[in-house]
Design a protein around this motif. Sequence first.
Motif, PDB file in Angstrom:
ATOM      1  N   VAL A  24       0.830  -1.206   0.000  1.00  0.00           N
ATOM      2  CA  VAL A  24       0.000   0.000   0.000  1.00  0.00           C
ATOM      3  C   VAL A  24       0.867   1.258   0.000  1.00  0.00           C
ATOM      4  CG1 VAL A  24      -1.726   1.299   1.295  1.00  0.00           C
ATOM      5  CG2 VAL A  24      -1.893  -1.182   1.161  1.00  0.00           C
ATOM      6  N   ALA A  25       1.882   1.283   0.873  1.00  0.00           N
ATOM      7  CA  ALA A  25       2.740   2.466   0.959  1.00  0.00           C
ATOM      8  C   ALA A  25       3.558   2.654  -0.318  1.00  0.00           C
ATOM      9  CB  ALA A  25       3.671   2.347   2.167  1.00  0.00           C
ATOM     10  N   SER A  26       4.047   1.558  -0.896  1.00  0.00           N
ATOM     11  CA  SER A  26       4.858   1.655  -2.119  1.00  0.00           C
ATOM     12  C   SER A  26       4.049   2.205  -3.286  1.00  0.00           C
ATOM     13  CB  SER A  26       5.422   0.282  -2.493  1.00  0.00           C
ATOM     14  OG  SER A  26       6.316  -0.180  -1.527  1.00  0.00           O
ATOM     15  N   GLU A  27       2.830   1.700  -3.450  1.00  0.00           N
ATOM     16  CA  GLU A  27       2.023   2.098  -4.602  1.00  0.00           C
ATOM     17  C   GLU A  27       1.450   3.509  -4.482  1.00  0.00           C
ATOM     18  OE1 GLU A  27      -0.979  -0.618  -5.771  1.00  0.00           O
ATOM     19  OE2 GLU A  27       0.406  -2.310  -6.041  1.00  0.00           O
ATOM     20  N   ASN A  28       1.243   3.980  -3.263  1.00  0.00           N
ATOM     21  CA  ASN A  28       0.551   5.256  -3.088  1.00  0.00           C
ATOM     22  C   ASN A  28       1.407   6.378  -2.517  1.00  0.00           C
ATOM     23  OD1 ASN A  28      -2.345   4.377  -3.731  1.00  0.00           O
ATOM     24  ND2 ASN A  28      -1.740   2.883  -2.191  1.00  0.00           N
TER      25      ASN A  28
ATOM     26  N   TYR B 161      10.387   4.857  -1.105  1.00  0.00           N
ATOM     27  CA  TYR B 161      11.029   4.918   0.210  1.00  0.00           C
ATOM     28  C   TYR B 161      10.063   4.745   1.372  1.00  0.00           C
ATOM     29  CZ  TYR B 161      15.159   6.220  -2.408  1.00  0.00           C
ATOM     30  OH  TYR B 161      16.210   6.204  -3.288  1.00  0.00           O
ATOM     31  N   PRO B 162       8.863   5.370   1.345  1.00  0.00           N
ATOM     32  CA  PRO B 162       7.898   5.045   2.406  1.00  0.00           C
ATOM     33  C   PRO B 162       7.545   3.554   2.424  1.00  0.00           C
ATOM     34  CG  PRO B 162       7.251   7.053   1.277  1.00  0.00           C
ATOM     35  CD  PRO B 162       8.380   6.476   0.488  1.00  0.00           C
ATOM     36  N   GLY B 163       7.460   2.940   1.225  1.00  0.00           N
ATOM     37  CA  GLY B 163       7.187   1.501   1.165  1.00  0.00           C
ATOM     38  C   GLY B 163       8.289   0.691   1.825  1.00  0.00           C
ATOM     39  N   LEU B 164       9.539   1.045   1.541  1.00  0.00           N
ATOM     40  CA  LEU B 164      10.672   0.345   2.162  1.00  0.00           C
ATOM     41  C   LEU B 164      10.666   0.541   3.670  1.00  0.00           C
ATOM     42  CD1 LEU B 164      13.594   1.064  -0.324  1.00  0.00           C
ATOM     43  CD2 LEU B 164      12.275  -1.032  -0.071  1.00  0.00           C
TER      44      LEU B 164
ATOM     45  N   GLY C  38       7.775  -0.794  15.206  1.00  0.00           N
ATOM     46  CA  GLY C  38       7.622  -1.241  13.823  1.00  0.00           C
ATOM     47  C   GLY C  38       6.168  -1.360  13.424  1.00  0.00           C
ATOM     48  N   ALA C  39       5.345  -1.907  14.329  1.00  0.00           N
ATOM     49  CA  ALA C  39       3.925  -2.111  14.002  1.00  0.00           C
ATOM     50  C   ALA C  39       3.220  -0.790  13.744  1.00  0.00           C
ATOM     51  CB  ALA C  39       3.246  -2.858  15.146  1.00  0.00           C
ATOM     52  N   PHE C  40       3.432   0.208  14.601  1.00  0.00           N
ATOM     53  CA  PHE C  40       2.718   1.475  14.441  1.00  0.00           C
ATOM     54  C   PHE C  40       3.276   2.312  13.287  1.00  0.00           C
ATOM     55  CE2 PHE C  40       0.898   0.470  18.533  1.00  0.00           C
ATOM     56  CZ  PHE C  40      -0.397   0.938  18.372  1.00  0.00           C
ATOM     57  N   LEU C  41       4.552   2.163  13.007  1.00  0.00           N
ATOM     58  CA  LEU C  41       5.097   2.833  11.826  1.00  0.00           C
ATOM     59  C   LEU C  41       4.452   2.253  10.565  1.00  0.00           C
ATOM     60  CD1 LEU C  41       7.024   4.752  10.436  1.00  0.00           C
ATOM     61  CD2 LEU C  41       8.849   3.041  10.685  1.00  0.00           C
ATOM     62  N   ALA C  42       4.311   0.933  10.535  1.00  0.00           N
ATOM     63  CA  ALA C  42       3.671   0.273   9.387  1.00  0.00           C
ATOM     64  C   ALA C  42       2.185   0.651   9.314  1.00  0.00           C
ATOM     65  CB  ALA C  42       3.826  -1.238   9.499  1.00  0.00           C
ATOM     66  N   PHE C  43       1.497   0.695  10.474  1.00  0.00           N
ATOM     67  CA  PHE C  43       0.091   1.111  10.498  1.00  0.00           C
ATOM     68  C   PHE C  43      -0.066   2.494   9.853  1.00  0.00           C
ATOM     69  CE2 PHE C  43      -0.917  -1.340  14.681  1.00  0.00           C
ATOM     70  CZ  PHE C  43      -0.921  -2.522  13.969  1.00  0.00           C
ATOM     71  N   THR C  44       0.758   3.433  10.305  1.00  0.00           N
ATOM     72  CA  THR C  44       0.644   4.821   9.861  1.00  0.00           C
ATOM     73  C   THR C  44       0.865   4.948   8.359  1.00  0.00           C
ATOM     74  OG1 THR C  44       1.424   5.578  12.021  1.00  0.00           O
ATOM     75  CG2 THR C  44       1.505   7.159  10.216  1.00  0.00           C
ATOM     76  N   LEU C  45       1.933   4.318   7.866  1.00  0.00           N
ATOM     77  CA  LEU C  45       2.238   4.402   6.436  1.00  0.00           C
ATOM     78  C   LEU C  45       1.160   3.715   5.595  1.00  0.00           C
ATOM     79  CD1 LEU C  45       6.073   3.753   6.635  1.00  0.00           C
ATOM     80  CD2 LEU C  45       4.970   5.888   5.972  1.00  0.00           C
TER      81      LEU C  45
ATOM     82  N   VAL D 124      -5.239   6.528   2.050  1.00  0.00           N
ATOM     83  CA  VAL D 124      -5.818   7.839   1.745  1.00  0.00           C
ATOM     84  C   VAL D 124      -5.443   8.240   0.322  1.00  0.00           C
ATOM     85  CG1 VAL D 124      -5.786  10.298   2.307  1.00  0.00           C
ATOM     86  CG2 VAL D 124      -5.876   8.603   4.140  1.00  0.00           C
ATOM     87  N   GLY D 125      -4.153   8.065  -0.008  1.00  0.00           N
ATOM     88  CA  GLY D 125      -3.704   8.359  -1.370  1.00  0.00           C
ATOM     89  C   GLY D 125      -4.399   7.484  -2.401  1.00  0.00           C
ATOM     90  N   HIS D 126      -4.648   6.224  -2.043  1.00  0.00           N
ATOM     91  CA  HIS D 126      -5.339   5.304  -2.953  1.00  0.00           C
ATOM     92  C   HIS D 126      -6.739   5.811  -3.282  1.00  0.00           C
ATOM     93  CE1 HIS D 126      -6.867   1.466  -4.559  1.00  0.00           C
ATOM     94  NE2 HIS D 126      -7.919   1.651  -3.780  1.00  0.00           N
ATOM     95  N   TRP D 127      -7.487   6.210  -2.258  1.00  0.00           N
ATOM     96  CA  TRP D 127      -8.859   6.662  -2.493  1.00  0.00           C
ATOM     97  C   TRP D 127      -8.891   7.998  -3.217  1.00  0.00           C
ATOM     98  CZ3 TRP D 127     -11.537   2.678  -2.321  1.00  0.00           C
ATOM     99  CH2 TRP D 127     -11.423   1.722  -1.311  1.00  0.00           C
ATOM    100  N   VAL D 128      -7.921   8.862  -2.954  1.00  0.00           N
ATOM    101  CA  VAL D 128      -7.857  10.148  -3.657  1.00  0.00           C
ATOM    102  C   VAL D 128      -7.644   9.920  -5.150  1.00  0.00           C
ATOM    103  CG1 VAL D 128      -6.478  12.245  -3.975  1.00  0.00           C
ATOM    104  CG2 VAL D 128      -7.074  11.478  -1.667  1.00  0.00           C
ATOM    105  N   ARG D 129      -6.821   8.943  -5.509  1.00  0.00           N
ATOM    106  CA  ARG D 129      -6.535   8.658  -6.918  1.00  0.00           C
ATOM    107  C   ARG D 129      -7.684   7.904  -7.584  1.00  0.00           C
ATOM    108  NH1 ARG D 129      -3.209   5.319  -8.282  1.00  0.00           N
ATOM    109  NH2 ARG D 129      -2.686   4.313  -6.297  1.00  0.00           N
ATOM    110  N   LYS D 130      -8.219   6.904  -6.887  1.00  0.00           N
ATOM    111  CA  LYS D 130      -9.230   6.031  -7.492  1.00  0.00           C
ATOM    112  C   LYS D 130     -10.625   6.650  -7.500  1.00  0.00           C
ATOM    113  CE  LYS D 130      -6.541   2.456  -8.258  1.00  0.00           C
ATOM    114  NZ  LYS D 130      -6.285   1.935  -9.619  1.00  0.00           N
ATOM    115  N   LYS D 131     -10.909   7.433  -6.450  1.00  0.00           N
ATOM    116  CA  LYS D 131     -12.245   8.003  -6.270  1.00  0.00           C
ATOM    117  C   LYS D 131     -13.296   6.890  -6.310  1.00  0.00           C
ATOM    118  CE  LYS D 131     -10.956  12.556  -7.944  1.00  0.00           C
ATOM    119  NZ  LYS D 131     -10.499  12.923  -6.640  1.00  0.00           N
TER     120      LYS D 131
END
Length: 623
Positions: free
Chosen positions: A95-99, A103-106, A386-393, A399-406
């Motif tokens: 999710v983080a990589s695609e949206n 680097y956020p994905g990594l 690690g868990a909460f960093l992954a949750f946040t990203l 959010v970015g996914h829904w903004v793009r896909k609508k």
Amino acid sequence: MSLLDIVLGKALATSDERAEQVGPSSGIPIFGLDALSSAAYGPEAALTLLIPLGAAGVRYIVPVSVSIIILLTIVYFSYRQTIAAYPGGGGSYTVASENLGTYPGLLAGAALMLDYVLVVAVGISAGVGALISAIPRLQPHTMGLCLAILVIITIVNLRGLREAGIAFMVPTYLFVGTLLIAIAIGLFKTLVSGGHPTAVVTPPRPVSASVAVASAWILLQTFANGCTAMTGVEAVSNGVRAFRDPTVKNAQKTLTVIIGLLIVMLAGIAYLVRAYGITATAPGSSGYQSVLSLLVMAVAGRNWFYYVTIASVLIILCLSANTAFADFPRLCRAVSQNNFLPHSMGYRGRRLVYSQGIIVLAVLAGILIIIFGGVTDRLIPLFAIGAFLAFTLSQAGMVGHWVRKKGKGHVRSIVVNGLGAIATAITLLIVLVAKFTSGAWVSALLIAGLVATMIWVRRHYQLVTEEICSADPLDVDAVRSPIVIVPLNDWGKVAQRGLQFALTLSEDIRAVHVRAEGDKNTLHEEWNAMVAAPVEHAGRKPPKLVMLSSPYRLVLRPILEYVLKIEKENPGRRIAIIIPELVERHWYHYFLHNQRAQLLKALLLLHGSDRIVVINVPWYLAA
């Protein structure tokens, strides 16, 4: 049936994949053990920090637990949407990589990898620690017990996803069932008594308060410790493809049951702890007992039900590592598909699981267990980062996914995931601040190191691609037969086969024999009769015998030096080294023969160049 078939099961064909997929009943023990088992240590982790407040500290466990449950609910709705949006497996990395970008994905991937390794090491050691508190004479065998459990869980997971679900189903439902029964009994007694139940076994008196008032700092630390109860809730979204059709509905149903059970257990434990006035005892003290142990004794007494419940807690803590074994390999596969990890981590093994990821996780967790001697309490502060960093990203990515896909309902989805991102980001900051001096800074460094390593792996693959890719047609103008070098020890069938193959490649053949001090080999005397004359009779150019002296009794070094010398003297030619070698019929025969052929190949590959070609000519022994 081979030993490998007995231990790991028979190999499965790709067409058997559908049969290996699971439904919610098996998905709960596979993907929910980590989250569900956190009910056994999350509330205690929070209560431990309230010990300085004495009896007054118990009143804060309910509001702290309510805060955690609210956060858990927000994360639940966010991950339901993630499952629907990414039915192919929408883990935080994807999710983080695609949206959000590479680097956020990594960052999300590295955070989860670290968290999974810690889950295995700490989960197993916590279970063994609880077992040792019940049976103290096992204390000298702490590390051995941890490693034995790690091996068992590893083997079960290598046997396939379906078998892992079946194997862990009984312990999981036993733990959930006994704990829910204990909570139900406690709630009934509390309601009947008007909110003031009488304990069957009176809990220990709280220690005298050393702090008069709960400061904001103490409450923040308590909340941060209690958030360890949320580790593992992202597991289902990572493994959506493991569920049978309808995939999305089964994955969402599994997530709903896991989160629902966890909320009920956390709420029930918090309420009853306050109702019965149970405080945590200092870990490591002589009179230490876990909060669950004190709670079950207060509710039901120290009877057969108590022992069954505590036994299920011990088992589930040990097996909580299974969630990491289900998700870590899938995460590594997703990362490897983008060239940030070795490609081999994306290949499935004999039982349709990503075997290499399972083995890597077991090795890393085993190293931690060995380093800390099976007592990994010092790793607990690293949890949740690690868990909460992954949750946040992940939530920010959605959010970015829904903004793009609508599309239909995208505004509501943006609100849900946006709220999840904000809530988990605030929690991450709280956990970082509260646990920074206790070891959170180590997590930050390790995550940064993992990200740097993955970037280096990707760069390596890019350089390799640039070096070896070609759009040009096959060039046959520069093709010439190679200079063939055949190392020989003595004359025999093995040497004969090597030379026969050499004659199919080139007319320029050099047979090389190293003559050490005291060598009585008669190869040079037999050469003309055994090799040169038959080749000449066939109208071919006979191979040249090269005798290399070795005053220091070295064999491989003179051959290597000769090969490099020939390569240097013939800049326009390829050098083919044909290595005749014995292949033993049984593994135990391996130690009865020298392995110079293997060593020579290794030296040639290490010191050679792209003009040096190494060719095996095996002789399979029947003896």
